[in-house]
Write a protein that holds these residues in place. Sequence first.
Motif, PDB file in Angstrom:
ATOM      1  N   ARG A   1      -7.512-109.336  -7.505  1.00 12.64           N
ATOM      2  CA  ARG A   1      -8.415-109.187  -8.652  1.00 12.64           C
ATOM      3  C   ARG A   1      -8.688-110.544  -9.304  1.00 12.64           C
ATOM      4  O   ARG A   1      -9.841-110.863  -9.650  1.00 12.64           O
ATOM      5  CB  ARG A   1      -7.773-108.213  -9.656  1.00 12.64           C
ATOM      6  CG  ARG A   1      -8.612-107.882 -10.861  1.00 12.64           C
ATOM      7  CD  ARG A   1      -7.965-106.764 -11.673  1.00 12.64           C
ATOM      8  NE  ARG A   1      -7.996-105.493 -10.946  1.00 12.64           N
ATOM      9  CZ  ARG A   1      -6.922-104.837 -10.540  1.00 12.64           C
ATOM     10  NH1 ARG A   1      -5.703-105.305 -10.801  1.00 12.64           N
ATOM     11  NH2 ARG A   1      -7.048-103.697  -9.882  1.00 12.64           N
TER      12      ARG A   1
ATOM     13  N   ASP B   1     -12.435-105.144 -12.152  1.00 13.25           N
ATOM     14  CA  ASP B   1     -12.032-103.747 -12.123  1.00 13.25           C
ATOM     15  C   ASP B   1     -10.652-103.632 -12.770  1.00 13.25           C
ATOM     16  O   ASP B   1     -10.127-104.615 -13.298  1.00 13.25           O
ATOM     17  CB  ASP B   1     -12.040-103.188 -10.692  1.00 13.25           C
ATOM     18  CG  ASP B   1     -11.090-103.944  -9.757  1.00 13.25           C
ATOM     19  OD1 ASP B   1     -10.238-104.705 -10.253  1.00 13.25           O
ATOM     20  OD2 ASP B   1     -11.196-103.777  -8.527  1.00 13.25           O
TER      21      ASP B   1
ATOM     22  N   SER C   1      -6.576-101.600 -12.593  1.00 15.14           N
ATOM     23  CA  SER C   1      -5.622-100.877 -11.749  1.00 15.14           C
ATOM     24  C   SER C   1      -5.704 -99.369 -11.962  1.00 15.14           C
ATOM     25  O   SER C   1      -5.302 -98.593 -11.090  1.00 15.14           O
ATOM     26  CB  SER C   1      -4.197-101.370 -12.031  1.00 15.14           C
ATOM     27  OG  SER C   1      -3.851-101.139 -13.391  1.00 15.14           O
TER      28      SER C   1
ATOM     29  N   ASN D   1     -11.703 -99.060  -7.947  1.00 15.33           N
ATOM     30  CA  ASN D   1     -10.718-100.137  -7.830  1.00 15.33           C
ATOM     31  C   ASN D   1     -10.921-100.883  -6.508  1.00 15.33           C
ATOM     32  O   ASN D   1     -10.261-100.607  -5.513  1.00 15.33           O
ATOM     33  CB  ASN D   1      -9.306 -99.570  -7.925  1.00 15.33           C
ATOM     34  CG  ASN D   1      -8.261-100.664  -8.073  1.00 15.33           C
ATOM     35  OD1 ASN D   1      -8.501-101.822  -7.764  1.00 15.33           O
ATOM     36  ND2 ASN D   1      -7.082-100.294  -8.540  1.00 15.33           N
TER      37      ASN D   1
ATOM     38  N   LYS E   1      -7.735-102.809  -5.130  1.00 14.73           N
ATOM     39  CA  LYS E   1      -6.807-101.979  -4.361  1.00 14.73           C
ATOM     40  C   LYS E   1      -7.401-101.617  -3.012  1.00 14.73           C
ATOM     41  O   LYS E   1      -6.686-101.524  -1.994  1.00 14.73           O
ATOM     42  CB  LYS E   1      -6.446-100.711  -5.133  1.00 14.73           C
ATOM     43  CG  LYS E   1      -5.348 -99.878  -4.458  1.00 14.73           C
ATOM     44  CD  LYS E   1      -4.946 -98.686  -5.299  1.00 14.73           C
ATOM     45  CE  LYS E   1      -3.739 -97.973  -4.704  1.00 14.73           C
ATOM     46  NZ  LYS E   1      -3.978 -97.494  -3.326  1.00 14.73           N
TER      47      LYS E   1
END
Length: 207
Positions: A89, A96, A98, A173, A176
Amino acid sequence: MADLKFADSHNLAILLADPPVAHGEFKSMIHGLRKCCLTTALTVNPTIYQGVFKAFWRSADIKKGEDGSVSVEATVKGCKIIITEQFIRDVLKIDDQSTFPTEIEIDQVQEVLNKMGYEGEFPPTMKKLLPPYWRFLAHVFVSCISGRKSGADEISLRNTVAIISLAAGLSFNFSKFILDELIVNIKGKTRDKFLMYPRFIQVFINE
């Protein structure tokens, strides 16, 4: 992973310049991509050093923290590289959080695809059945952000969810998403394991 192959068509950088006049219908899409949370990830284009890039994948492993967090760790020239969701990130400047999801209900995906003018049955999503405007977005995402190699017309559900999130401005996300793609490649759950994310890996190593 020493025998994995590099795919030239994967993880490409895009130049977000205004399109030629003849393709002016894509101008609003280009402007949107310039302002979206993935602008840096789409455009960053470092010099890729094959030696360190391959060393990363030869040594890459999955680590789990006591708090349940997951990271990817590798050793390059004696230096440990630790990649976490937050690291991705920060380095790729992805706006974004988590708490954002990486999955969306199928009905909502179908609804957005319908609004985009998708002309086929879902799932799966076929790139060629999207109108040209949205087909361009799908191609950009698969080529620049997705962990899979570009070229295939069929878009996975995971990639479809990410693409429709961009199209509809939904929370997603992406950090992720990228970490999960790294982990999938290490676990070897796909039949086409390869030296993936050359741009991103190089940026992570440089950082």
